[in-house]
Design a protein around this motif. Sequence first.
Motif, PDB file in Angstrom:
ATOM      1  N   LEU A 102       0.857  -1.178   0.000  1.00  0.00           N
ATOM      2  CA  LEU A 102       0.000   0.000   0.000  1.00  0.00           C
ATOM      3  C   LEU A 102       0.896   1.232   0.000  1.00  0.00           C
ATOM      4  CD1 LEU A 102      -2.697   1.508   0.322  1.00  0.00           C
ATOM      5  CD2 LEU A 102      -2.474   1.178   2.811  1.00  0.00           C
ATOM      6  N   VAL A 103       0.737   2.076  -1.005  1.00  0.00           N
ATOM      7  CA  VAL A 103       1.580   3.260  -1.157  1.00  0.00           C
ATOM      8  C   VAL A 103       0.695   4.500  -1.030  1.00  0.00           C
ATOM      9  CG1 VAL A 103       3.248   4.450  -2.626  1.00  0.00           C
ATOM     10  CG2 VAL A 103       3.047   1.944  -2.748  1.00  0.00           C
ATOM     11  N   HIS A 104       1.063   5.403  -0.116  1.00  0.00           N
ATOM     12  CA  HIS A 104       0.271   6.629   0.027  1.00  0.00           C
ATOM     13  C   HIS A 104       1.134   7.754   0.590  1.00  0.00           C
ATOM     14  CE1 HIS A 104      -0.125   6.551   4.457  1.00  0.00           C
ATOM     15  NE2 HIS A 104      -0.333   5.249   4.359  1.00  0.00           N
ATOM     16  N   GLY A 105       0.586   8.950   0.568  1.00  0.00           N
ATOM     17  CA  GLY A 105       1.315  10.126   1.042  1.00  0.00           C
ATOM     18  C   GLY A 105       0.645  10.816   2.205  1.00  0.00           C
ATOM     19  N   GLY A 106      -0.019  10.029   3.061  1.00  0.00           N
ATOM     20  CA  GLY A 106      -0.703  10.630   4.194  1.00  0.00           C
ATOM     21  C   GLY A 106      -1.982  11.326   3.772  1.00  0.00           C
ATOM     22  N   GLY A 107      -2.577  12.051   4.709  1.00  0.00           N
ATOM     23  CA  GLY A 107      -3.883  12.647   4.457  1.00  0.00           C
ATOM     24  C   GLY A 107      -3.908  13.696   3.364  1.00  0.00           C
ATOM     25  N   TRP A 108      -2.803  14.404   3.183  1.00  0.00           N
ATOM     26  CA  TRP A 108      -2.759  15.421   2.134  1.00  0.00           C
ATOM     27  C   TRP A 108      -2.012  14.934   0.896  1.00  0.00           C
ATOM     28  CZ3 TRP A 108      -2.103  21.206   3.831  1.00  0.00           C
ATOM     29  CH2 TRP A 108      -3.226  21.586   4.583  1.00  0.00           C
ATOM     30  N   GLY A 109      -1.620  13.684   0.887  1.00  0.00           N
ATOM     31  CA  GLY A 109      -0.939  13.148  -0.286  1.00  0.00           C
ATOM     32  C   GLY A 109       0.369  13.864  -0.568  1.00  0.00           C
ATOM     33  N   MET A 110       1.238  13.935   0.460  1.00  0.00           N
ATOM     34  CA  MET A 110       2.498  14.658   0.313  1.00  0.00           C
ATOM     35  C   MET A 110       3.673  13.695   0.219  1.00  0.00           C
ATOM     36  SD  MET A 110       2.162  18.005   2.791  1.00  0.00           S
ATOM     37  CE  MET A 110       2.299  17.055   4.300  1.00  0.00           C
ATOM     38  N   GLY A 111       4.724  14.174  -0.426  1.00  0.00           N
ATOM     39  CA  GLY A 111       5.965  13.418  -0.407  1.00  0.00           C
ATOM     40  C   GLY A 111       6.295  12.745  -1.719  1.00  0.00           C
ATOM     41  N   THR A 112       7.194  11.770  -1.636  1.00  0.00           N
ATOM     42  CA  THR A 112       7.765  11.125  -2.816  1.00  0.00           C
ATOM     43  C   THR A 112       7.065   9.813  -3.157  1.00  0.00           C
ATOM     44  OG1 THR A 112       9.387  10.052  -1.363  1.00  0.00           O
ATOM     45  CG2 THR A 112      10.031  12.143  -2.355  1.00  0.00           C
ATOM     46  N   TYR A 113       5.865   9.619  -2.620  1.00  0.00           N
ATOM     47  CA  TYR A 113       5.227   8.305  -2.745  1.00  0.00           C
ATOM     48  C   TYR A 113       4.891   7.945  -4.190  1.00  0.00           C
ATOM     49  CZ  TYR A 113       0.725  10.735  -3.111  1.00  0.00           C
ATOM     50  OH  TYR A 113      -0.309  11.532  -3.521  1.00  0.00           O
ATOM     51  N   ARG A 114       4.530   8.918  -5.018  1.00  0.00           N
ATOM     52  CA  ARG A 114       4.177   8.568  -6.406  1.00  0.00           C
ATOM     53  C   ARG A 114       5.408   8.127  -7.189  1.00  0.00           C
ATOM     54  NH1 ARG A 114       0.713  13.817  -7.796  1.00  0.00           N
ATOM     55  NH2 ARG A 114       2.098  14.617  -6.186  1.00  0.00           N
ATOM     56  N   ASP A 115       6.544   8.776  -6.959  1.00  0.00           N
ATOM     57  CA  ASP A 115       7.784   8.345  -7.611  1.00  0.00           C
ATOM     58  C   ASP A 115       8.175   6.940  -7.138  1.00  0.00           C
ATOM     59  OD1 ASP A 115       7.983  10.759  -8.946  1.00  0.00           O
ATOM     60  OD2 ASP A 115       9.219  11.673  -7.383  1.00  0.00           O
ATOM     61  N   ARG A 116       8.062   6.699  -5.842  1.00  0.00           N
ATOM     62  CA  ARG A 116       8.419   5.382  -5.313  1.00  0.00           C
ATOM     63  C   ARG A 116       7.446   4.314  -5.818  1.00  0.00           C
ATOM     64  NH1 ARG A 116      11.817   8.408  -4.187  1.00  0.00           N
ATOM     65  NH2 ARG A 116      12.263   7.646  -6.291  1.00  0.00           N
ATOM     66  N   ALA A 117       6.175   4.682  -5.993  1.00  0.00           N
ATOM     67  CA  ALA A 117       5.214   3.720  -6.537  1.00  0.00           C
ATOM     68  C   ALA A 117       5.636   3.282  -7.933  1.00  0.00           C
ATOM     69  CB  ALA A 117       3.817   4.344  -6.574  1.00  0.00           C
ATOM     70  N   ALA A 118       6.067   4.217  -8.752  1.00  0.00           N
ATOM     71  CA  ALA A 118       6.522   3.873 -10.104  1.00  0.00           C
ATOM     72  C   ALA A 118       7.749   2.966 -10.047  1.00  0.00           C
ATOM     73  CB  ALA A 118       6.834   5.155 -10.877  1.00  0.00           C
ATOM     74  N   ASP A 119       8.679   3.277  -9.129  1.00  0.00           N
ATOM     75  CA  ASP A 119       9.874   2.438  -8.986  1.00  0.00           C
ATOM     76  C   ASP A 119       9.504   1.021  -8.569  1.00  0.00           C
ATOM     77  OD1 ASP A 119      11.333   4.702  -9.558  1.00  0.00           O
ATOM     78  OD2 ASP A 119      11.879   5.109  -7.468  1.00  0.00           O
TER      79      ASP A 119
END
Length: 362
Positions: free
Chosen positions: A178-195
């Motif tokens: 499960l990949v997410h960026g917390g309640g406001w969707g912050m951080g590097t999670y989308r890049d890490r999801a692609a990786d």
Amino acid sequence: MIAVLTSGVALGVHVPGLLLASRLRERDVPVRVEVLERLLPPDRLAAVSASRDVFHRDFRVARVGQRIASDPVAAISADVQDELVRHWEECGVHTVVVFSGFWLSLVRRFMERTGRAPRVIVCHVDSVASPSFRKAGPALPGTEEIWLASRAGTALPWTIPVTREPPIQWDRREPRLLVHGGGWGMGTYRDRAADLVDAGHDIDLVVHAVEETGPAPGRTRHFVLNPAWHPWLDDGYPPLGHLLPGRSPADVSYTRGRTHHSSFDLARAVRAMVSKPGGGTLLDSLWSATPLVLLEPSGEHEGHNAQLWCDLGFGVRYEDWRSDAFSPRLLEKMHRALLSAAEGPRDLAAALSGSEVSLCSE
């Protein structure tokens, strides 16, 4: 009546407050949830929403904004503050549980206007004081401080149960992340999801706008937090929708749990969460016994959270896990450590419903 005082600027603060209210209601304890932003004038509330969008788009701006954020209470009119005081008087509020430090000046006003001193319990969801408490000024007399995680003394002194259901057994879990960026969707999670997808992992990705989903390679599943919902609109848990492959974004049906947040059900079913280390995410990790793969923190307090989870054997930094060839055995080891830790912390809802003695003395 117990008043649970939260803030909508971070679901990692707001959702634990909602969970405490749910657990208290299950014990037939009268409780109400107050969200700080409901007291703001429309222009200031619009600015909060705009900041959320900017922070979601640019993590660097979010980290700077967190350091320089001002106290929002300055924007709340005296009339609105006095109305809050009257409302608490009418409801018979005798205890306040404070999840955001910015509430403390309003509690002080209540004490000054009524001559009554409610029981004040400060609940820290992070392992060190978060920015709102660092900027809140001196503590109120008689304040009781409790910590859901701590870098000093007992690591997990207190907790708020997310569910009474036991964690899902390891061999029954889906081999997903499960990949997410917390309640406001912050951080590097989308890049890490692609990786992670490129490395062959199946993932559940929580986004904050249907436009962010893009193509769904492999077995990536997209979940969307309803962008039209804000914590100050109601006392419900965040609405979450599943964007099905090949379906129009207009077809997303948003649902929300009645006893806990829907994203926790995703966390229970996977092998690890990949996220920045917010306090709410730590709580989810503990109660789901799901390890954390730690992404870049958004502030000093989240940096301490990450170090604590690593020290306890509950989490691993993303770079270290990648260097270990994304070892599944390491995840299972952390899962076992989390299972053994769940019985240690004291239940805050149980303590509030069963005793009037000082929490700090126990």
